[in-house]
Design an enzyme around this catalytic site. Structure first.
Site, PDB file in Angstrom:
ATOM      1  N   ASP A 258       5.411   8.206  49.963  1.00 22.02           N
ATOM      2  CA  ASP A 258       6.029   9.135  49.015  1.00 22.02           C
ATOM      3  C   ASP A 258       4.939  10.120  48.596  1.00 22.02           C
ATOM      4  OD1 ASP A 258       7.688  10.386  47.058  1.00 22.02           O
ATOM      5  OD2 ASP A 258       8.797   8.530  46.810  1.00 22.02           O
ATOM      6  N   HIS A 292       5.117  12.745  50.787  1.00 20.57           N
ATOM      7  CA  HIS A 292       6.100  13.782  50.484  1.00 20.57           C
ATOM      8  C   HIS A 292       5.448  14.990  49.838  1.00 20.57           C
ATOM      9  CE1 HIS A 292       9.657  10.703  50.416  1.00 20.57           C
ATOM     10  NE2 HIS A 292       9.087  10.808  51.588  1.00 20.57           N
TER      11      HIS A 292
END
Length: 525
Positions: A258, A292
């Site tokens: 993430d 991300h």
């Protein structure tokens, strides 16, 4: 006489070493009932921590080997030192993270599984060494995948029922009900809750069940020289300070499932209730690979985030570089952000993303404590290659993004800058080479300065700068060095007070292209 003296001397020296070893504050876990053979030794480690605290503090020392444990409760004045060759491995039995404790989970204070390493209301806690902490998160990942991917409603597990019972009356916004309804909250690997003087240094951390380093409501946090590796895993952010002050993150190497580093301060009404901003944050000399986002602010930012510097970092392979995200209903102010000396490569989405429309299902509402604010954000000295989109700025009509600047930026991207609903925006010495569309597109914005902006790869019949419904804009000191079909295109009924000054258009075929809805003259000199 000499022989007697030597015996006495050796005896005294041996006695001194023995006393020194017993009083230097180091507790070798192998001498405290633990083992380095991979057999569960939670109780021995916890007893050593408690013993050190009772003695006023100390270091729990893990020599080379494999140590298996459940959740550990950190105490005052404790250092966990993990030697090179040592791995502190956490159990994949969920029962080993009971009983529930108070923590902040995804921006909401609640009761849930204990973080793997957890401290509350304490000070002077350190994790250091050249060894490895392995969260063995795969069991946690598989469980959340099982719940999320189910095509029919599943019977609640005992852990979901426990979570429901432990959080009676906990309120969340309607959009968050989907996440809350799963009622299976994987624990962060490390959370210090309301602590002072927290340091994590040198260790490698891998396979976190959820967020990795997640201090909450802490003062004076340092993360230095840490490697974080969470491959192919859901929501395994690297470093997430939330509602902390005086945070220092440096010399870290992060590749996760993430965001690499995310700055947060609480979600929605619960975040506003605690009303504790994250402030005074420095992020320096870090490399971010898979993730991300490289450095992200939000989307849990309801307590506010301010005074942040990000410098001397490399993002190589992240989805985004610098990202700010929030939505109506969050509230909170993000302000006084400085980003400088950044190199980006292979950015799959935006190099820069500033988005107040993170929840696309919201509608315009009167300005209130629910309204998020982004302001006073300044970016300089950035190089980007193999970027998909150089920049996207998306404000909301009731609260445009305010006082944003970019200086000395050079980006090779598929698409260029896109700015929508902002005010007081300045671009100085910005070069963006694109493959599709205008290098700079601005709409529904006002008070704009475009100073020495350019592209060296102009696209046929495509403007370098495209404006729509903008006002009070100065375009100056621009020189297109390569042959260019169209420099500027302007459209929109609301467009007004647009000025061109001190530009050189020697290589431009069409300086200004007017759209069908444009009703004003543009002043040039």
């Amino acid at each position: 006489m000499k022989k007697v003296f030597l015996v006495i001397f050796v005896s005294v020296l041996t006695s001194f070493i023995s006393v020194s070893s017993a009083t230097n504050g180091w507790l070798n876990i192998l001498e405290e009932g633990g083992n380095n053979k991979g057999e569960l030794c939670t109780e021995a480690i916890q007893k050593a921590i408690d013993k050190a605290e009772k003695n006023g503090g100390g270091t729990i020392y893990f020599p080379a080997g494999d140590y298996l444990t459940g959740a550990l409760r950190l105490k005052n004045n404790i250092t966990i030192h993990i030697e090179s060759g040592a791995t502190l491995r956490f159990s994949n039995n969920f029962d080993h993270y009971l009983p529930f404790v108070q923590l902040r989970w995804e921006g909401t204070v609640m009761n849930s599984f204990s973080p793997l390493l957890y401290g509350k209301d304490i000070e002077n806690i350190t994790i250091t060494g050249r060894g490895t902490i392995d969260g063995q998160g795969e069991a946690w990942w598989k469980e959340i995948w099982r719940i999320e991917s189910a095509k029919e409603k599943l019977e609640l597990t005992k852990y979901q029922k426990m979570t429901q019972e432990a959080n009676v009356g906990l309120e969340t916004a309607p959009y968050y009900e989907r996440t809350r309804n799963f009622l299976f909250h994987r624990p962060p690997l490390f959370q210090a809750f309301n602590c002072k003087n927290v340091r994590i240094e040198g260790v490698t951390i891998q396979n976190s069940p959820f967020w990795t380093i997640n201090p909450a409501f802490c003062d004076n946090v340092t993360v230095d020289g840490v490697t974080i590796f969470n491959p192919h895993s859901p929501n395994t952010d690297g470093i997430n300070p939330t509602s902390c002050k005086n945070v220092h993150i440096s010399n870290c190497h992060i590749s996760v499932g993430d965001d690499c580093i995310t700055i947060k301060s609480g979600r929605d009404a619960d975040g506003r209730k605690w009303a504790t901003p994250t402030e005074n944050v420095t992020i320096t000399n870090c490399t971010m690979l898979s993730g991300h986002g490289g450095v992200v602010i939000g989307s849990e930012m309801s307590g506010g985030i301010k005074k942040v510097t990000i410098a001397n970092c490399v993002f190589d392979g992240t989805d985004r570089g610098i990202r700010l995200k929030a939505a109506r209903g969050r509230g909170g102010v993000v302000e006084d952000i400085r980003v400088s000396n950044i190199v980006m490569n292979n950015i799959k989405k935006e190099a820069f993303m500033f988005n107040l429309f993170y929840d696309k299902n919201t509608v315009e509402e009167p300005v209130s404590e629910r309204t998020p604010i982004f302001r006073n954000i300044h970016i300089s000295n950035v190089t980007g290659t193999n970027v998909n989109t150089a920049c996207r700025v998306i404000g909301i009509p009731e609260m445009p993004i305010h006082n944003l600047s970019f200086s000395n930026i050079n980006i090779e991207a598929k698409e260029g800058f896109s700015i929508d609903t902002a005010s007081d925006v300045e671009l100085h010495d910005v070069k963006v080479n694109t493959q599709i569309g205008a290098s700079f597109s601005i709409e529904n914005s006002k008070n704009i300065i475009l100073d020495n902006v350019s592209t060296t790869t102009p696209i046929k019949d495509t403007p370098v700068i495209k404006l729509n419904n903008v006002s009070n804009i100065m375009i100056g000191n621009n020189f297109q060095m390569t042959p260019t079909d169209v420099f500027l295109e302007v459209d929109g009924l609301k467009s007004k007070t647009i000025f061109l000054k001190n530009n050189v258009f020697e290589h431009v075929k069409t300086v200004l292209k007017k759209g069908k809805d444009l009703k004003i003259d543009i002043k040039q000199n």
